[in-house]
Design an enzyme around this catalytic site. Structure first.
Site, mmCIF file in Angstrom:
data_model
loop_
_atom_site.group_PDB
_atom_site.id
_atom_site.type_symbol
_atom_site.label_atom_id
_atom_site.label_comp_id
_atom_site.label_asym_id
_atom_site.label_seq_id
_atom_site.Cartn_x
_atom_site.Cartn_y
_atom_site.Cartn_z
ATOM 1 N NE ARG A 2 29.003 55.162 22.795
ATOM 2 C CZ ARG A 2 27.858 54.927 23.442
ATOM 3 N NH1 ARG A 2 27.203 55.895 23.971
ATOM 4 N NH2 ARG A 2 27.410 53.714 23.515
ATOM 5 N NE ARG A 6 23.228 60.770 21.706
ATOM 6 C CZ ARG A 6 22.510 60.026 22.544
ATOM 7 N NH1 ARG A 6 21.231 60.239 22.670
ATOM 8 N NH2 ARG A 6 23.092 59.084 23.267
ATOM 9 N NE ARG A 15 22.994 59.188 14.222
ATOM 10 C CZ ARG A 15 21.963 58.676 13.552
ATOM 11 N NH1 ARG A 15 21.967 58.644 12.244
ATOM 12 N NH2 ARG A 15 20.937 58.182 14.177
ATOM 13 C CG ASP A 52 26.835 50.489 18.575
ATOM 14 O OD1 ASP A 52 26.868 51.538 19.235
ATOM 15 O OD2 ASP A 52 26.364 49.427 19.019
ATOM 16 C CE1 TYR A 128 22.474 47.070 25.011
ATOM 17 C CE2 TYR A 128 24.676 46.141 25.192
ATOM 18 C CZ TYR A 128 23.779 47.152 25.469
ATOM 19 O OH TYR A 128 24.174 48.232 26.196
HETATM 20 O O1 CP3 Z 1 33.757 56.051 21.082
HETATM 21 C C1 CP3 Z 1 33.470 56.324 19.902
HETATM 22 O O2 CP3 Z 1 33.417 57.470 19.441
HETATM 23 C C2 CP3 Z 1 33.310 55.165 18.942
HETATM 24 C C3 CP3 Z 1 31.994 54.775 18.691
HETATM 25 C C4 CP3 Z 1 31.219 53.890 19.647
HETATM 26 C C5 CP3 Z 1 29.803 53.929 19.667
HETATM 27 N N1 CP3 Z 1 29.361 52.898 20.432
HETATM 28 C C6 CP3 Z 1 28.967 54.885 18.914
HETATM 29 C C7 CP3 Z 1 27.602 55.172 19.411
HETATM 30 C C8 CP3 Z 1 31.624 52.877 20.510
HETATM 31 C C9 CP3 Z 1 33.020 52.455 20.934
HETATM 32 C C10 CP3 Z 1 30.435 52.240 21.000
HETATM 33 C C11 CP3 Z 1 30.446 51.065 21.878
HETATM 34 C C12 CP3 Z 1 29.183 50.611 22.469
HETATM 35 N N2 CP3 Z 1 27.935 50.587 21.896
HETATM 36 C C13 CP3 Z 1 29.108 49.998 23.738
HETATM 37 C C14 CP3 Z 1 30.275 49.708 24.655
HETATM 38 C C15 CP3 Z 1 30.794 50.916 25.353
HETATM 39 C C16 CP3 Z 1 29.837 51.498 26.376
HETATM 40 O O3 CP3 Z 1 29.470 52.666 26.154
HETATM 41 O O4 CP3 Z 1 29.535 50.841 27.361
HETATM 42 C C17 CP3 Z 1 27.746 49.673 23.955
HETATM 43 C C18 CP3 Z 1 27.176 49.026 25.202
HETATM 44 C C19 CP3 Z 1 27.030 50.037 22.766
HETATM 45 C C20 CP3 Z 1 25.576 49.819 22.473
HETATM 46 C C21 CP3 Z 1 24.873 51.101 22.277
HETATM 47 N N3 CP3 Z 1 25.073 51.945 21.203
HETATM 48 C C22 CP3 Z 1 23.911 51.698 23.133
HETATM 49 C C23 CP3 Z 1 23.426 51.112 24.438
HETATM 50 C C24 CP3 Z 1 23.524 52.898 22.528
HETATM 51 C C25 CP3 Z 1 22.439 53.848 22.990
HETATM 52 C C26 CP3 Z 1 22.925 54.737 24.086
HETATM 53 C C27 CP3 Z 1 22.948 56.164 23.635
HETATM 54 O O5 CP3 Z 1 23.863 56.895 24.047
HETATM 55 O O6 CP3 Z 1 22.019 56.575 22.900
HETATM 56 C C28 CP3 Z 1 24.288 53.058 21.352
HETATM 57 C C29 CP3 Z 1 24.210 54.194 20.401
HETATM 58 C C30 CP3 Z 1 25.487 54.870 20.069
HETATM 59 N N4 CP3 Z 1 26.659 54.236 19.734
HETATM 60 C C31 CP3 Z 1 25.664 56.283 19.949
HETATM 61 C C32 CP3 Z 1 26.994 56.466 19.528
HETATM 62 C C33 CP3 Z 1 27.669 57.773 19.186
HETATM 63 C C34 CP3 Z 1 24.579 57.330 20.134
HETATM 64 C C35 CP3 Z 1 23.666 57.269 18.968
HETATM 65 C C36 CP3 Z 1 23.083 58.594 18.522
HETATM 66 O O7 CP3 Z 1 22.258 59.132 19.242
HETATM 67 O O8 CP3 Z 1 23.433 59.066 17.413
#
Ligand code: CP3
Length: 324
Positions: A2, A6, A15, A52, A128
């Site tokens: 990540r 945020r 966003r 994602d 999921y």
């Molecule tokens: O690392 C990066 O910058 C690349 C982008 C990336 C995202 N998700 C963007 C994102 C990557 C590599 C992921 C992988 C991801 N997504 C995983 C595996 C890695 C991990 O963290 O365990 C998983 C389980 C997901 C599924 C997912 N996506 C969840 C559970 C959530 C909600 C959690 C949260 O923080 O709100 C997301 C949303 C998400 N994916 C965000 C980002 C930047 C936050 C969304 C936002 O609020 O704009």
């Protein structure tokens, strides 16, 4: 882990103007811009594509949306016939915007900045798809696998095939390394872990290697403890991403001898900053940096992390030199 997200005000701003999260992921202009944001600020050695892991179930026709404060919400698969209803045919066309973002990024990024593509590993994505949201115990998904391993295997096999194709398309579009995120691998006992996490990782590695022999893969089997060594020996991944709990001296002796490792700073130490961050960073560098190693976090950066802590971390890592 990540890089984008945020914790960056420019991300929050973009966003706030953009539509829903999935649309943001599937709009090349926005995916490119968000990928570049942390690179502009910190000049990291590598950029990870902004996307994602849940774009895949979306492309397979499952309803996926992201709710502020809750995270992902999917229309959960509840019975074996739901697997047969997934829209495998044409799924790759629905991911075309992802590959377009990769192509543009490879053109826009500095030549020395490695572009990393990624996907979720079959078990984490399946969790999921079956739970319908983030879960504490994965009871629905695990119980499905225990009660009806035949249909669960069908879902995992479908995900192996589609995930490999998704990664191959990213590599063909210009991704120079690929990461496979199995964030929830650590919830299984050993036998199931081998079947639902290790074997699929190896199968994906083999498929991707057949199509793109020169693109390395990093696996992130989070929470697998001693089985990190088995992943190093048999997954076929060139790199392993160590979670925060992995003891480093053990990892140096049992994992880093076999593959390149990355990790494993506690994201909360980075959030806390100060002495804790400095000590943890130094411990990781001193233990691992003499052999092939990528400095990284042990899991995703938290939204509340102060940006100045990230800059301090970058400065610390860049100033590190091997003891003479
Ligand atoms: O690392 C990066 O910058 C690349 C982008 C990336 C995202 N998700 C963007 C994102 C990557 C590599 C992921 C992988 C991801 N997504 C995983 C595996 C890695 C991990 O963290 O365990 C998983 C389980 C997901 C599924 C997912 N996506 C969840 C559970 C959530 C909600 C959690 C949260 O923080 O709100 C997301 C949303 C998400 N994916 C965000 C980002 C930047 C936050 C969304 C936002 O609020 O704009």
């Amino acid at each position: 882990m990540r890089q984008a997200g945020r914790y960056l005000p420019e991300y929050r701003e973009l966003r706030a103007q953009a539509g829903d999260f999935l649309t943001t992921c599937l709009t090349p202009e926005m995916a490119v811009e968000i990928t570049l944001q942390p690179i502009r600020r910190f000049a990291f050695d590598a950029a990870i594509l902004f996307s994602d892991i849940l774009v895949l179930p979306h492309a397979l026709g499952q309803s996926v949306r992201f709710e502020e404060g809750t995270g992902p919400i999917l229309k959960a698969l509840t019975r074996a016939s739901d697997i047969d209803d997934l829209a495998v045919r044409g799924f790759i066309d629905r991911l075309a915007p992802v590959y377009e973002a990769v192509r543009r990024l490879r053109a826009d990024l500095p030549a020395q900045t490695t572009l990393i593509g990624f996907a979720g590993a079959p078990w984490t994505v399946a969790s999921y798809m079956i739970e319908g949201r983030s879960s504490k115990d994965f009871a629905k998904a695990k119980a499905w696998a225990y009660r009806d391993p035949v249909s669960f295997q069908r879902l995992i096999d479908l995900l192996i095939e589609t995930t490999a194709d998704h990664l191959i398309c990213q590599a063909e579009a210009g991704a120079e390394a690929l990461q496979l995120f199995d964030s929830w691998a650590g919830v299984w006992p050993e036998g199931a872990l081998r079947r639902w996490c290790l074997d699929p990782a190896r199968a994906i590695r083999e498929r991707v290697r057949a199509a793109c022999p020169d693109v390395p893969m990093i696996a992130f089997p989070r929470g697998v403890g001693l089985l990190y060594e088995t992943f190093a020996e048999t997954s076929g991944a060139e790199g392993l991403s160590l979670d925060t709990t992995v003891p480093l001296v053990w990892a140096r002796d049992h994992v880093q001898t076999k593959v390149t490792v990355q990790g494993n700073l506690d994201p909360i130490a980075l959030l806390a900053g100060g002495e804790a961050q400095r000590e943890e960073t130094a411990r990781i560098l001193d233990t691992l940096a003499a052999k092939p190693f990528i400095f990284n976090l042990g899991h995703g950066i938290l939204p509340e992390t102060p940006i100045v802590h990230v800059q301090t971390l970058v400065d610390h890592v860049r100033a590190w030199r091997a003891p003479a």
